[in-house]
Design a protein around this motif. Structure first.
Motif, PDB file in Angstrom:
ATOM      1  N   TYR A 279      43.218  18.615 -46.271  1.00 60.13           N
ATOM      2  CA  TYR A 279      43.436  19.874 -46.986  1.00 60.13           C
ATOM      3  C   TYR A 279      43.414  21.026 -45.971  1.00 60.13           C
ATOM      4  O   TYR A 279      42.684  21.999 -46.086  1.00 60.13           O
ATOM      5  CB  TYR A 279      42.379  20.064 -48.087  1.00 60.13           C
ATOM      6  N   ARG A 280      44.273  20.921 -44.966  1.00 64.05           N
ATOM      7  CA  ARG A 280      44.372  21.874 -43.882  1.00 64.05           C
ATOM      8  C   ARG A 280      45.820  22.322 -43.733  1.00 64.05           C
ATOM      9  O   ARG A 280      46.751  21.615 -44.106  1.00 64.05           O
ATOM     10  CB  ARG A 280      43.906  21.230 -42.559  1.00 64.05           C
ATOM     11  N   ASN A 281      46.012  23.506 -43.125  1.00 65.71           N
ATOM     12  CA  ASN A 281      47.367  24.009 -42.912  1.00 65.71           C
ATOM     13  C   ASN A 281      48.229  23.043 -42.111  1.00 65.71           C
ATOM     14  O   ASN A 281      49.420  22.904 -42.375  1.00 65.71           O
ATOM     15  CB  ASN A 281      47.319  25.347 -42.165  1.00 65.71           C
ATOM     16  N   ALA A 282      47.642  22.398 -41.096  1.00 63.36           N
ATOM     17  CA  ALA A 282      48.416  21.557 -40.194  1.00 63.36           C
ATOM     18  C   ALA A 282      48.561  20.125 -40.681  1.00 63.36           C
ATOM     19  O   ALA A 282      49.364  19.363 -40.132  1.00 63.36           O
ATOM     20  CB  ALA A 282      47.768  21.547 -38.800  1.00 63.36           C
ATOM     21  N   ALA A 283      47.783  19.724 -41.680  1.00 65.49           N
ATOM     22  CA  ALA A 283      47.749  18.321 -42.095  1.00 65.49           C
ATOM     23  C   ALA A 283      49.076  17.892 -42.701  1.00 65.49           C
ATOM     24  O   ALA A 283      49.708  18.639 -43.439  1.00 65.49           O
ATOM     25  CB  ALA A 283      46.618  18.094 -43.084  1.00 65.49           C
ATOM     26  N   ARG A 284      49.459  16.671 -42.396  1.00 62.53           N
ATOM     27  CA  ARG A 284      50.719  16.145 -42.916  1.00 62.53           C
ATOM     28  C   ARG A 284      50.551  14.664 -43.221  1.00 62.53           C
ATOM     29  O   ARG A 284      49.753  13.960 -42.624  1.00 62.53           O
ATOM     30  CB  ARG A 284      51.872  16.378 -41.926  1.00 62.53           C
ATOM     31  N   SER A 285      51.301  14.223 -44.204  1.00 64.93           N
ATOM     32  CA  SER A 285      51.364  12.812 -44.530  1.00 64.93           C
ATOM     33  C   SER A 285      52.760  12.550 -45.068  1.00 64.93           C
ATOM     34  O   SER A 285      53.656  13.399 -44.941  1.00 64.93           O
ATOM     35  CB  SER A 285      50.272  12.434 -45.541  1.00 64.93           C
ATOM     36  N   SER A 286      52.968  11.388 -45.680  1.00 62.99           N
ATOM     37  CA  SER A 286      54.321  11.052 -46.125  1.00 62.99           C
ATOM     38  C   SER A 286      54.260  10.033 -47.241  1.00 62.99           C
ATOM     39  O   SER A 286      53.247   9.366 -47.453  1.00 62.99           O
ATOM     40  CB  SER A 286      55.141  10.489 -44.953  1.00 62.99           C
ATOM     41  N   ASN A 287      55.357   9.904 -47.945  1.00 65.60           N
ATOM     42  CA  ASN A 287      55.503   8.858 -48.943  1.00 65.60           C
ATOM     43  C   ASN A 287      56.977   8.597 -49.190  1.00 65.60           C
ATOM     44  O   ASN A 287      57.834   9.419 -48.835  1.00 65.60           O
ATOM     45  CB  ASN A 287      54.784   9.221 -50.243  1.00 65.60           C
TER      46      ASN A 287
END
Length: 303
Positions: A279-287
């Motif tokens: 839950y951060r500005n830089a955080a990323r994930s995918s689906n």
């Protein structure tokens, strides 16, 4: 794909595309000025496989973005006008977090590697916990795949934000900060809808919410965006690559030309520092583009 957002592994015929630009998009707009900013994780907080580094300069022209995630009411207007059926509706099931389950007799199975996620028959955007559950109009719409979000955008004459636009809007002019408001959580931790308690067994709901919160909860950031982090993951337009930042162009990057999954941003009500610090500005994930869960939604930008 992860503890936060399981992939569906489903297959079905694609849904028919809505008529482009036929709909009305009623969400308040926020203006983001043209700027250069440092994109990426400046604190080394992220998971290496997520590809949040290197920090790199990005220049964007001005754009406008939704102040909130697309709500249940907004999405209902779309489905009512078009008869559109989401991937979850056509597949017949979607992924529900076990504490949100309302219909134990409709559980088709647990998802491999993440047993707290249940495949629930009849779970969809209008029935987030199962067929007996009713979605609340002022909450973010969930159980929408990237395909579904894209269909809404076509109908509304909108588009999904690029990953760079999303991060720029979330940062709201605060350079290299962890969160939309700064580097630290407040003492009570209640600036964002995230998990409190022992994951995945007990959520104390100290912030007032076990699952989604109304889209205008907590405080907006400096640009006027409500809950860009926490509450629900938000789909972006870009294909995901963990090495893209090392080769990203400076001007208005739009991600790799191809990929196997789309970027999601912002984390959700299931995030907690103990296991999913996203839950951060830089955080990323995918689906994958057809995956839908009870903690993924979206917001849009002007086309």
């Amino acid at each position: 794909m992860s503890c936060c957002t399981p992939a569906s592994g489903r297959a079905a015929e694609p849904a028919p595309a809505p008529v482009p630009g036929a709909g009305t998009h009623a969400i308040q707009q926020v203006a983001v000025p043209a700027q250069a900013f440092a994109m990426g994780d400046a604190h080394d907080d992220g998971v290496r496989a997520d590809g949040e580094q290197p920090v790199h300069e990005v220049r964007l022209p001005a754009f406008t973005i939704d102040a909130t995630s697309v709500t249940v009411a907004d999405f209902r207007a779309f489905t009512t006008a078009t008869g559109f059926r989401t991937d979850a509706e056509r597949f017949g099931w979607s992924a529900v977090f076990h504490l949100a389950l309302t219909d134990p007799d409709r559980v088709a199975g647990r998802l491999h590697g993440t047993p707290w996620w249940l495949g629930v028959e009849g779970a969809d955007w209008a029935h987030p916990g199962g067929p007996s559950d009713t979605a609340l109009d002022d909450h973010p719409v969930v159980h929408v795949s990237w395909n579904d979000a894209q269909a809404y955008c076509v109908w509304a004459g909108r588009r999904l934000p690029s990953e760079a636009q999303w991060e720029c809007a979330a940062r709201a002019g605060l350079p290299s900060r962890r969160y939309p408001w700064g580097d630290e959580l407040p003492a009570d931790g209640h600036a964002v809808n995230i998990w409190q308690g022992e994951f995945p067994l007990r959520n104390t709901a100290a912030d007032g919410f076990v699952t989604t919160a109304p889209v205008r909860s907590f405080q907006p950031n400096g640009y006027g965006l409500w809950q860009p982090v926490g509450n629900v993951w938000e789909w972006c337009a870009d294909w995901f690559s963990p090495v893209y930042y090392a080769q990203s162009p400076v001007d208005d990057p739009r991600g790799p030309s191809t990929g196997a999954a789309k970027v999601i941003r912002g984390g959700s009500y299931l995030c907690q520092d103990s296991y999913c610090n996203r839950y951060r500005n830089a955080a990323r994930s995918s689906n994958t583009v057809d995956s839908s869960t009870g903690n993924m939604g979206f917001r849009t930008v002007a086309a």
